[in-house]
Design a protein around this motif. Structure first.
Motif, PDB file in Angstrom:
ATOM      1  N   LYS A 630       1.139  -1.227   0.059  1.00  0.00           N
ATOM      2  CA  LYS A 630       0.103   0.114   0.160  1.00  0.00           C
ATOM      3  C   LYS A 630       0.874   1.070   0.005  1.00  0.00           C
ATOM      4  CE  LYS A 630      -3.738   2.170   2.580  1.00  0.00           C
ATOM      5  NZ  LYS A 630      -4.617   2.393   3.447  1.00  0.00           N
ATOM      6  N   GLU A 633       1.982   1.658  -3.542  1.00  0.00           N
ATOM      7  CA  GLU A 633       1.233   2.796  -4.757  1.00  0.00           C
ATOM      8  C   GLU A 633       1.072   4.064  -3.948  1.00  0.00           C
ATOM      9  OE1 GLU A 633      -2.186   0.680  -3.880  1.00  0.00           O
ATOM     10  OE2 GLU A 633      -2.028  -1.487  -4.499  1.00  0.00           O
ATOM     11  N   GLN A 636       4.490   5.715  -5.902  1.00  0.00           N
ATOM     12  CA  GLN A 636       3.719   5.939  -6.963  1.00  0.00           C
ATOM     13  C   GLN A 636       2.605   6.766  -7.443  1.00  0.00           C
ATOM     14  OE1 GLN A 636       2.540   1.918  -8.528  1.00  0.00           O
ATOM     15  NE2 GLN A 636       4.483   1.702  -8.068  1.00  0.00           N
TER      16      GLN A 636
END
Length: 663
Positions: A630, A633, A636
């Motif tokens: 998580k 992500e 990113q």
């Protein structure tokens, strides 16, 4: 030595040599000839110089009983060149353009050899390798290996040394020495140096042009290359540095054929007479013959795949145009164990050997066993067999003992003999406690009482302990090898055995109450062996013993094992009664057996607690992995947002710049 050392004036007069002598092409008979010359001592500066007779080339090469062992020596030299930038070694078959005969080519892109280095390479007992990581040590491998494969070898080497690029050609020819009747070993050589101004290699005249011409004429007469131009073409694929070895006039077998077979497999080189297998045959005999432990004896590709414990990174062995894939024998083992062995090398020297042992894939049908012993990353003893332990194999690297000159065995020192003895012990120990995993049945007699069984089971892996105890209860003290059972079956059988508590237990209506409070149904009429009716008293011992086929425990290097003693033939009334199911009977507890079972129960509960903790750790690990995913992500997304903002900022700066330019 080359020609300048063979006479006082630096030129060997071949005119005085006798005519052609009969020459046998079979290696083991090639040394049987009589020398017609009467040798006289050579004097240089008033001192006698020792001659080395050409017969020594042959007798020296007989240290290699196996042709692949000789090829391995040449591969070792190429691997040692990794420190000089080598990335590959090629082994190929080439054809002599003059007579169509086969020759063996070994080519590497290492640092190459300067003229002086090549002379040292072709002399005896000299080695430039002083690193502990180098495989070669004695400075004799090149001569023994090449002369074992064929009667003649020519070497091409190019080297950059101190800013000077040189290339050299050297010939070691048993054929030349025999047929010219030489009584001293002569090595013709020709050296060249690169001239940057002209862009070509020019001859190097160390001892004058006449001496160079003499060496060159021998090279052209006794090699497959008829002209100097053909010799120079051999350097075209060497590059700026590297070495190319061509062994020609290869030895023949007793049948008159080449000892090395180049035609049976276009991607391999095999020993003549290798067994042939039908592709559809799957018998046990074929399974054994096709195993790598037997195939390496006649397949060079197989032998090269296991020759090094760890092939250097970015280095490749290329055989007949195809890369040899390294084969790690450790990956063939199942139920592996790592055993540490510390030999007593010396007061100031510490050595440690990690031996990986296990069953080979294919056991119990595989009749292969033994240890693969490496030295400095090089396989010395493949499948060093022991008398016992069918299917048991191992891998270890023993750098504290020295290999023999041919690197196919170890010196029979006291250290090696102790290592052999320890490996035999490892095999017997591993077999005794793991043979049932591959389907073998042990001949030893398991403890006939549950109490002794519990003492024995405490030292077995927990996953197998319950299964083994289950066999004690169901087979009345004659268990089969442990097998996988369901958790319910394990629990029922465990409860049927461990039925002791601080209070007396009674059995009725075929239901057994265990200390945990679980009711387990037991069929009426079945005899239950419990700790309440044991006939064999148990005592503790500090000796390291385990059960043997005679009922007495064998010696084993673990402490605090139980020793089951022979039970008295007569039992007193206080020793308890045997309980038969089907009626309500009161059973008297035996104090010693009760204490041991309570201890075993504590171990089971501790094991259950540890299992629970492991599950908690696994759950926590999964949660952390999800959290990390998580966060990745989110990182990113933040990175994309940052790039978008930077693009907007760049666009704003461009707009501002345009506005300023318009003003």
């Amino acid at each position: 030595m080359d020609q300048e050392s063979s006479s006082s004036n630096g030129f060997y007069n071949f005119a005085c040599s006798p005519g052609s002598m009969p020459f046998c092409r079979q290696f083991w008979k090639a040394g049987d000839y009589e020398d017609r010359l009467t040798s006289e001592p050579i004097s240089q500066n008033g001192q006698s110089r020792l001659r080395i007779h050409p017969k020594f080339l042959h007798s020296n090469a007989t240290s290699h009983k196996w042709a692949f062992g000789a090829i391995a020596e040449l591969l070792d030299n190429a691997v040692d060149e990794v420190k000089n930038g080598a990335t590959f070694v090629k082994i190929e078959r080439i054809t002599d353009s003059q007579d169509g005969s086969h020759a063996l080519l070994i080519h590497d892109d290492g640092g190459g050899m300067s003229p002086d280095s090549l002379r040292r390479c072709m002399s005896f007992g000299f080695s430039d390798k002083h690193s502990e990581s180098s495989i070669g040590q004695y400075g004799n491998g090149f001569k023994t290996s090449t002369m074992r494969l064929g009667s003649d070898v020519i070497v091409f080497s190019r080297c950059m040394n101190k800013g000077t690029l040189t290339q050299s050609v050297g010939l070691l020819s048993y054929t030349f020495l025999r047929k010219t009747g030489c009584d001293d070993i002569i090595v013709p050589m020709a050296d060249y140096e690169f001239d940057p101004s002209s862009g070509v290699f020019k001859r190097l005249f160390w001892h004058g042009q006449r001496h160079f011409s003499s060496n060159l004429s021998v090279l052209l007469k006794w090699t497959p290359f008829a002209t100097e131009v053909e010799l120079m073409k051999q350097f075209n694929d060497i590059g700026y540095h590297g070495t190319k070895i061509i062994v020609f006039n290869l030895w023949l077998s007793d049948t008159g054929e080449l000892e090395l077979d180049f035609t049976s497999d276009v991607e391999d080189i095999v020993i003549r007479g290798a067994p042939q297998f039908a592709k559809t045959c799957t018998g046990v005999k074929t399974l054994n013959q096709k195993h790598i432990a037997n195939r390496f004896r006649y397949s060079l590709r197989v032998y090269a795949s296991i020759l090094y414990l760890h092939l250097p990174e970015n280095f490749k062995i290329i055989l007949c145009g195809r890369i040899v894939d390294p084969h790690h024998i450790v990956n063939d083992l199942k139920y592996r164990q790592c055993i540490k062995y510390k030999p007593n090398v010396g007061a100031s020297i510490e050595a440690e050997v990690i031996t990986t042992i296990g069953f080979l894939e294919g056991a119990p049908n595989l009749n292969v066993h033994g240890f693969n012993v490496y030295h400095r990353n090089r396989l010395i003893l493949p499948t060093c067999n022991n008398s016992k332990g069918k299917g048991v194999a191992g891998v270890l690297e023993a750098n504290f003992i020295k290999p023999t000159h041919d690197k196919q065995d170890f010196e029979k020192s006291t250290l090696f003999q102790k290592l052999e003895a320890r490996l035999r012990e490892m095999t017997v120990e591993y077999w005794r406690y793991h043979c049932h995993l591959v389907g073998y049945s042990t001949k030893r007699k398991y403890p006939s009482t549950p109490t002794a069984a519990i003492g024995f089971a405490q030292h077995m892996p927990h996953r197998e302990t319950i299964n083994w105890i289950e066999d004690v209860t169901t087979n009345h003290g004659a268990p089969d090898p442990p097998c996988e059972t369901s958790n319910v079956t394990r629990r029922e059988n465990l409860h049927s055995l461990l039925n002791v508590d601080n209070s007396e237990k009674s059995y009725s209506a075929g239901v057994l109450q265990d200390p945990i409070g679980t009711s387990v149904h037991i069929p009426t009429g079945k005899r239950v062996v419990t700790a309440l009716n044991i006939e064999t008293p148990v005592r503790f011992s500090n000796d390291s013993n385990l059960c043997s086929p005679t009922g007495v425990f064998d010696k084993r290097k673990y402490e605090n094992h139980f020793i089951a003693t022979e039970a008295p033939k007569r039992q007193t009334a206080s020793s308890g009664l045997i309980s038969e199911l089907g009626g309500n009977q009161t059973v008297q507890h035996e104090h010693d057996g009760h204490g041991q079972i309570q201890e075993f129960m504590i171990m089971l509960h501790a094991n259950k607690k540890l299992h629970t903790e492991c599950l908690e750790y696994e759950t926590a690990e999964k949660q952390l992995l999800l959290k990390a995913l998580k966060l990745k992500e989110e990182l990113q997304e933040a990175h994309q947002l940052f790039e978008g903002l930077m693009a907007d900022l760049k666009h704003i700066d461009e707009v501002k710049l345009e506005s300023l330019l318009k003003r």
